[in-house]
Design a protein around this motif. Sequence first.
Motif, mmCIF file in Angstrom:
data_model
loop_
_atom_site.group_PDB
_atom_site.id
_atom_site.type_symbol
_atom_site.label_atom_id
_atom_site.label_comp_id
_atom_site.label_asym_id
_atom_site.label_seq_id
_atom_site.Cartn_x
_atom_site.Cartn_y
_atom_site.Cartn_z
ATOM 1 N N MET A 1 0.856 -1.177 0.000
ATOM 2 C CA MET A 1 0.000 0.000 0.000
ATOM 3 C C MET A 1 0.902 1.240 0.000
ATOM 4 N N ILE A 2 0.501 2.246 -0.772
ATOM 5 C CA ILE A 2 1.245 3.496 -0.876
ATOM 6 C C ILE A 2 0.411 4.634 -0.280
ATOM 7 N N CYS A 3 1.040 5.440 0.552
ATOM 8 C CA CYS A 3 0.415 6.646 1.089
ATOM 9 C C CYS A 3 0.977 7.835 0.315
ATOM 10 N N HIS A 4 0.091 8.616 -0.261
ATOM 11 C CA HIS A 4 0.440 9.786 -1.077
ATOM 12 C C HIS A 4 0.056 11.027 -0.275
ATOM 13 N N VAL A 5 1.050 11.877 0.025
ATOM 14 C CA VAL A 5 0.829 13.064 0.843
ATOM 15 C C VAL A 5 1.233 14.303 0.049
ATOM 16 N N VAL A 6 0.341 15.287 0.011
ATOM 17 C CA VAL A 6 0.622 16.548 -0.667
ATOM 18 C C VAL A 6 0.322 17.685 0.314
ATOM 19 N N LEU A 7 1.264 18.608 0.445
ATOM 20 C CA LEU A 7 1.088 19.786 1.291
ATOM 21 C C LEU A 7 1.171 21.022 0.410
ATOM 22 N N PHE A 8 0.144 21.851 0.460
ATOM 23 C CA PHE A 8 0.041 23.044 -0.382
ATOM 24 C C PHE A 8 0.346 24.301 0.434
ATOM 25 N N LYS A 9 1.071 25.214 -0.181
ATOM 26 C CA LYS A 9 1.374 26.525 0.412
ATOM 27 C C LYS A 9 0.835 27.585 -0.534
ATOM 28 N N PHE A 10 -0.060 28.423 -0.038
ATOM 29 C CA PHE A 10 -0.645 29.478 -0.872
ATOM 30 C C PHE A 10 0.397 30.522 -1.244
ATOM 31 N N HIS A 11 0.242 31.085 -2.438
ATOM 32 C CA HIS A 11 1.052 32.242 -2.820
ATOM 33 C C HIS A 11 0.666 33.420 -1.922
ATOM 34 N N ASP A 12 1.549 34.384 -1.786
ATOM 35 C CA ASP A 12 1.257 35.576 -0.998
ATOM 36 C C ASP A 12 -0.037 36.221 -1.480
ATOM 37 N N GLY A 13 -0.865 36.620 -0.531
ATOM 38 C CA GLY A 13 -2.122 37.296 -0.849
ATOM 39 C C GLY A 13 -3.305 36.381 -1.069
ATOM 40 N N VAL A 14 -3.079 35.073 -1.111
ATOM 41 C CA VAL A 14 -4.184 34.123 -1.313
ATOM 42 C C VAL A 14 -4.717 33.699 0.047
ATOM 43 N N GLY A 15 -6.035 33.706 0.191
ATOM 44 C CA GLY A 15 -6.666 33.312 1.446
ATOM 45 C C GLY A 15 -7.762 32.287 1.217
ATOM 46 N N TRP A 16 -8.392 31.910 2.322
ATOM 47 C CA TRP A 16 -9.441 30.889 2.262
ATOM 48 C C TRP A 16 -10.637 31.326 1.422
ATOM 49 N N ASP A 17 -10.817 32.615 1.228
ATOM 50 C CA ASP A 17 -11.977 33.088 0.467
ATOM 51 C C ASP A 17 -11.671 33.296 -1.017
ATOM 52 N N ASP A 18 -10.456 32.979 -1.452
ATOM 53 C CA ASP A 18 -10.096 33.122 -2.862
ATOM 54 C C ASP A 18 -10.939 32.138 -3.695
ATOM 55 N N PRO A 19 -11.642 32.622 -4.718
ATOM 56 C CA PRO A 19 -12.504 31.745 -5.511
ATOM 57 C C PRO A 19 -11.753 30.597 -6.175
ATOM 58 N N ARG A 20 -10.494 30.799 -6.521
ATOM 59 C CA ARG A 20 -9.703 29.716 -7.117
ATOM 60 C C ARG A 20 -9.493 28.594 -6.109
ATOM 61 N N PHE A 21 -9.193 28.977 -4.864
ATOM 62 C CA PHE A 21 -9.037 27.960 -3.829
ATOM 63 C C PHE A 21 -10.355 27.243 -3.566
ATOM 64 N N LEU A 22 -11.436 27.995 -3.441
ATOM 65 C CA LEU A 22 -12.730 27.381 -3.132
ATOM 66 C C LEU A 22 -13.129 26.362 -4.191
ATOM 67 N N GLU A 23 -12.875 26.678 -5.448
ATOM 68 C CA GLU A 23 -13.183 25.728 -6.524
ATOM 69 C C GLU A 23 -12.271 24.504 -6.442
ATOM 70 N N ALA A 24 -10.979 24.731 -6.227
ATOM 71 C CA ALA A 24 -10.037 23.614 -6.134
ATOM 72 C C ALA A 24 -10.332 22.731 -4.931
ATOM 73 N N GLU A 25 -10.689 23.347 -3.806
ATOM 74 C CA GLU A 25 -11.030 22.570 -2.614
ATOM 75 C C GLU A 25 -12.257 21.702 -2.870
ATOM 76 N N ARG A 26 -13.258 22.271 -3.492
ATOM 77 C CA ARG A 26 -14.469 21.503 -3.819
ATOM 78 C C ARG A 26 -14.116 20.321 -4.728
ATOM 79 N N ASP A 27 -13.309 20.586 -5.733
ATOM 80 C CA ASP A 27 -12.973 19.536 -6.692
ATOM 81 C C ASP A 27 -12.076 18.457 -6.100
#
Length: 97
Positions: A1-27
């Motif tokens: 079994m393989i465990c795949h781990v990804v950690l994301f760091k937002f670019h400066d100025g990006v927050g939880w309310d950024d529409p790009r993040f909200l769409e990516a999080e949903r997807d």
Amino acid sequence: MICHVVLFKFHDGVGWDDPRFLEAERDVRVLPKAIPEILEWKCGRNVTNREIAYDYAVIGSFKDKSAVETYLYHPVHMRGVDQWRQFSTWVVTDFEL
């Protein structure tokens, strides 16, 4: 079994309310419905204020390396890569369980 781990760091100025993040999080939450190689899937927002912390994490389990490769090149995953690339960088590790 393989465990795949990804950690994301937002670019400066990006927050939880950024529409790009909200769409990516949903997807990213529905990837297991589109990609049968995913056996287990967890993802979520960072809840600590530590400076070294990343902003978002994804952890998936796969049967073997071949299943991870299939996932990586799946069109739905590739679309997600394009989404996250717009507003973040990330680090990845895959390890055997």
